[in-house]
Design a protein around this motif. Structure first.
Motif, PDB file in Angstrom:
ATOM      1  N   GLU A 178       0.835  -1.202   0.000  1.00  0.00           N
ATOM      2  CA  GLU A 178       0.000   0.000   0.000  1.00  0.00           C
ATOM      3  C   GLU A 178       0.873   1.257   0.000  1.00  0.00           C
ATOM      4  O   GLU A 178       0.553   2.249  -0.678  1.00  0.00           O
ATOM      5  CB  GLU A 178      -0.918  -0.004   1.222  1.00  0.00           C
ATOM      6  CG  GLU A 178      -1.888   1.161   1.264  1.00  0.00           C
ATOM      7  CD  GLU A 178      -2.836   1.095   2.449  1.00  0.00           C
ATOM      8  OE1 GLU A 178      -3.795   1.895   2.485  1.00  0.00           O
ATOM      9  OE2 GLU A 178      -2.607   0.241   3.339  1.00  0.00           O
ATOM     10  N   ALA A 179       1.988   1.209   0.711  1.00  0.00           N
ATOM     11  CA  ALA A 179       2.888   2.362   0.773  1.00  0.00           C
ATOM     12  C   ALA A 179       3.438   2.708  -0.608  1.00  0.00           C
ATOM     13  O   ALA A 179       3.511   3.881  -0.989  1.00  0.00           O
ATOM     14  CB  ALA A 179       4.032   2.074   1.739  1.00  0.00           C
ATOM     15  N   TYR A 180       3.829   1.693  -1.366  1.00  0.00           N
ATOM     16  CA  TYR A 180       4.371   1.942  -2.704  1.00  0.00           C
ATOM     17  C   TYR A 180       3.293   2.511  -3.626  1.00  0.00           C
ATOM     18  O   TYR A 180       3.547   3.445  -4.404  1.00  0.00           O
ATOM     19  CB  TYR A 180       4.953   0.653  -3.298  1.00  0.00           C
ATOM     20  CG  TYR A 180       5.630   0.866  -4.630  1.00  0.00           C
ATOM     21  CD1 TYR A 180       6.925   1.365  -4.696  1.00  0.00           C
ATOM     22  CD2 TYR A 180       4.973   0.591  -5.831  1.00  0.00           C
ATOM     23  CE1 TYR A 180       7.551   1.585  -5.916  1.00  0.00           C
ATOM     24  CE2 TYR A 180       5.589   0.801  -7.044  1.00  0.00           C
ATOM     25  CZ  TYR A 180       6.887   1.303  -7.087  1.00  0.00           C
ATOM     26  OH  TYR A 180       7.500   1.524  -8.309  1.00  0.00           O
ATOM     27  N   LEU A 181       2.076   1.959  -3.531  1.00  0.00           N
ATOM     28  CA  LEU A 181       0.983   2.448  -4.367  1.00  0.00           C
ATOM     29  C   LEU A 181       0.611   3.885  -3.990  1.00  0.00           C
ATOM     30  O   LEU A 181       0.231   4.689  -4.861  1.00  0.00           O
ATOM     31  CB  LEU A 181      -0.236   1.534  -4.228  1.00  0.00           C
ATOM     32  CG  LEU A 181      -0.037   0.104  -4.769  1.00  0.00           C
ATOM     33  CD1 LEU A 181      -1.289  -0.735  -4.517  1.00  0.00           C
ATOM     34  CD2 LEU A 181       0.290   0.116  -6.256  1.00  0.00           C
ATOM     35  N   ASN A 182       0.738   4.237  -2.720  1.00  0.00           N
ATOM     36  CA  ASN A 182       0.455   5.615  -2.293  1.00  0.00           C
ATOM     37  C   ASN A 182       1.452   6.588  -2.908  1.00  0.00           C
ATOM     38  O   ASN A 182       1.100   7.722  -3.264  1.00  0.00           O
ATOM     39  CB  ASN A 182       0.496   5.721  -0.770  1.00  0.00           C
ATOM     40  CG  ASN A 182      -0.723   5.073  -0.118  1.00  0.00           C
ATOM     41  OD1 ASN A 182      -1.763   4.919  -0.766  1.00  0.00           O
ATOM     42  ND2 ASN A 182      -0.598   4.714   1.143  1.00  0.00           N
ATOM     43  N   VAL A 183       2.717   6.145  -3.040  1.00  0.00           N
ATOM     44  CA  VAL A 183       3.737   6.987  -3.671  1.00  0.00           C
ATOM     45  C   VAL A 183       3.370   7.238  -5.125  1.00  0.00           C
ATOM     46  O   VAL A 183       3.460   8.371  -5.625  1.00  0.00           O
ATOM     47  CB  VAL A 183       5.125   6.334  -3.557  1.00  0.00           C
ATOM     48  CG1 VAL A 183       6.151   7.101  -4.416  1.00  0.00           C
ATOM     49  CG2 VAL A 183       5.583   6.300  -2.110  1.00  0.00           C
ATOM     50  N   LEU A 184       2.942   6.178  -5.826  1.00  0.00           N
ATOM     51  CA  LEU A 184       2.543   6.338  -7.230  1.00  0.00           C
ATOM     52  C   LEU A 184       1.333   7.259  -7.347  1.00  0.00           C
ATOM     53  O   LEU A 184       1.256   8.106  -8.251  1.00  0.00           O
ATOM     54  CB  LEU A 184       2.221   4.968  -7.840  1.00  0.00           C
ATOM     55  CG  LEU A 184       3.387   3.975  -7.980  1.00  0.00           C
ATOM     56  CD1 LEU A 184       2.893   2.689  -8.622  1.00  0.00           C
ATOM     57  CD2 LEU A 184       4.529   4.559  -8.800  1.00  0.00           C
ATOM     58  N   ASN A 185       0.399   7.094  -6.425  1.00  0.00           N
ATOM     59  CA  ASN A 185      -0.803   7.927  -6.447  1.00  0.00           C
ATOM     60  C   ASN A 185      -0.453   9.397  -6.216  1.00  0.00           C
ATOM     61  O   ASN A 185      -1.021  10.301  -6.846  1.00  0.00           O
ATOM     62  CB  ASN A 185      -1.788   7.436  -5.382  1.00  0.00           C
ATOM     63  CG  ASN A 185      -3.095   8.199  -5.416  1.00  0.00           C
ATOM     64  OD1 ASN A 185      -3.762   8.266  -6.457  1.00  0.00           O
ATOM     65  ND2 ASN A 185      -3.476   8.782  -4.284  1.00  0.00           N
ATOM     66  N   ALA A 186       0.516   9.633  -5.336  1.00  0.00           N
ATOM     67  CA  ALA A 186       0.938  11.011  -5.064  1.00  0.00           C
ATOM     68  C   ALA A 186       1.587  11.647  -6.297  1.00  0.00           C
ATOM     69  O   ALA A 186       1.575  12.875  -6.464  1.00  0.00           O
ATOM     70  CB  ALA A 186       1.908  11.029  -3.895  1.00  0.00           C
ATOM     71  N   ARG A 187       2.123  10.830  -7.169  1.00  0.00           N
ATOM     72  CA  ARG A 187       2.727  11.335  -8.405  1.00  0.00           C
ATOM     73  C   ARG A 187       1.688  11.556  -9.510  1.00  0.00           C
ATOM     74  O   ARG A 187       2.019  11.958 -10.621  1.00  0.00           O
ATOM     75  CB  ARG A 187       3.778  10.350  -8.928  1.00  0.00           C
ATOM     76  CG  ARG A 187       4.997  10.191  -8.025  1.00  0.00           C
ATOM     77  CD  ARG A 187       5.907   9.131  -8.603  1.00  0.00           C
ATOM     78  NE  ARG A 187       7.010   8.811  -7.687  1.00  0.00           N
ATOM     79  CZ  ARG A 187       7.837   7.781  -7.891  1.00  0.00           C
ATOM     80  NH1 ARG A 187       7.675   6.992  -8.953  1.00  0.00           N
ATOM     81  NH2 ARG A 187       8.821   7.560  -7.025  1.00  0.00           N
ATOM     82  N   GLY A 188       0.430  11.221  -9.193  1.00  0.00           N
ATOM     83  CA  GLY A 188      -0.629  11.400 -10.174  1.00  0.00           C
ATOM     84  C   GLY A 188      -0.772  10.261 -11.155  1.00  0.00           C
ATOM     85  O   GLY A 188      -1.379  10.415 -12.225  1.00  0.00           O
ATOM     86  N   ILE A 189      -0.238   9.103 -10.787  1.00  0.00           N
ATOM     87  CA  ILE A 189      -0.331   7.931 -11.680  1.00  0.00           C
ATOM     88  C   ILE A 189      -1.630   7.191 -11.388  1.00  0.00           C
ATOM     89  O   ILE A 189      -1.879   6.762 -10.253  1.00  0.00           O
ATOM     90  CB  ILE A 189       0.883   7.008 -11.478  1.00  0.00           C
ATOM     91  CG1 ILE A 189       2.161   7.754 -11.872  1.00  0.00           C
ATOM     92  CG2 ILE A 189       0.742   5.735 -12.304  1.00  0.00           C
ATOM     93  CD1 ILE A 189       3.427   7.013 -11.516  1.00  0.00           C
TER      94      ILE A 189
END
Length: 300
Positions: A173-184
């Motif tokens: 979930e942490a990795y996916l949150n990073v991607l989400n924060a980048r607008g992916i």
């Protein structure tokens, strides 16, 4: 060897019993046949092997020399027969299995645990390698059987499906949150993440490469590893998105240590099974293993 084994068997028995009549009874042949065989052996070797006495027959000096070697040979043969008989009674044998390290850990071990309990005298050798390498070793008769993904070409193989597996992509979930924060967006995760796959020698990797190509998914950053366990561990440490087999991360998915990446196009399930050459007669050990896995139900 100048004479047949049967001639030396007759000589050996006569020398041991020191009596042609007793030898005839032991060998279930007539006395004249024994006398004729001894005569031919003596003519062939150019010497007298027995001397007649009032009680039967005795070995000459030449006969004693021959008997020393013949008795040693027949004792060795008898020992071999006894060992073979004991081996058959105990079920002693050897089985060489080819399997990937992933399938060995998650799928083969439950079979071996029960099989070795039932047949403790069969020695098991495991060759951990890719499915492609197992197929090559089957072709070269270097292993008896392989636990592999169903191959496209199986003309020379008997393949028995024992399970279906499903490839999925996972991340923390942490990795996916990073991607989400980048607008992916969720449908572009594979294109913009660090993708972690098995190396190119693995059949699973080839299958996933085909999937990515068919769906026009271009990857940027890529990490290649040799085992499924490393993929799972790397995913847990937030290194990227890993392609793993669903059945092998059930606990991680259940406790949400890893999350499955939704795909627009699902990856088709694959068959896993045992394969052996159909052009060779199976050994007794292989026959027992075939019968075992055809009736084995893991978890029961």
């Amino acid at each position: 060897m100048l004479q047949s084994l049967s001639s030396y068997r007759i000589f050996y028995t006569v020398a041991k019993t020191q009596n042609i009549s007793k030898a005839a009874k032991e060998l279930y042949i007539s006395q004249p046949a024994i006398s004729k065989s001894i005569q031919k052996l003596e003519e062939s070797l150019g010497c007298e092997l027995f001397r007649r006495s009032s009680r039967g027959v005795l070995l000459t000096e030449e006969g004693e020399l021959l008997f020393t070697h013949v008795s040693s040979a027949f004792e060795t043969l008898t020992l071999g027969e006894d060992k073979l008989k004991n081996s058959l009674e105990l079920g002693v044998g050897h089985l060489k299995i080819g399997v990937s390290s992933t399938l060995c850990k998650y799928m083969l071990l439950p079979y071996l645990k029960d099989f070795t309990k039932r047949y403790p005298h069969i020695n098991i050798s495991i060759v951990c390698q890719s499915t492609n390498e197992s197929l090559q070793m089957l072709e070269e008769n270097k292993i008896d059987i392989g636990l592999i993904a169903r191959p496209e070409n199986q003309k020379t193989l008997n393949f028995s499906n024992v399970a279906e597996i499903e490839d999925i992509f996972v991340a923390t979930e942490a990795y996916l949150n990073v991607l989400n924060a980048r607008g992916i967006s969720s449908d572009a995760i594979l294109q913009h993440s660090t993708l972690m796959l098995l190396d190119k020698h693995n059949m699973t990797r080839q299958y996933i490469d085909d999937y990515l190509q068919e769906n026009k998914i271009e990857t940027r950053d890529l990490i290649e590893v040799s085992t499924m366990d490393l993929l799972i561990d790397f995913a847990k440490t937030n290194l990227g998105v890993a392609c793993v087999i669903r059945q092998f991360v059930q606990n991680e998915l259940a406790n949400k240590e890893l999350l499955e990446i939704p795909l627009g196009f699902p990856i088709h399930k694959r068959e896993i099974g045992f394969a052996y050459k159909n052009t060779l007669k199976p050994s007794k050990s292989l026959e027992l293993f075939i019968d075992f896995y055809q009736n084995f139900h893991p978890g029961e």
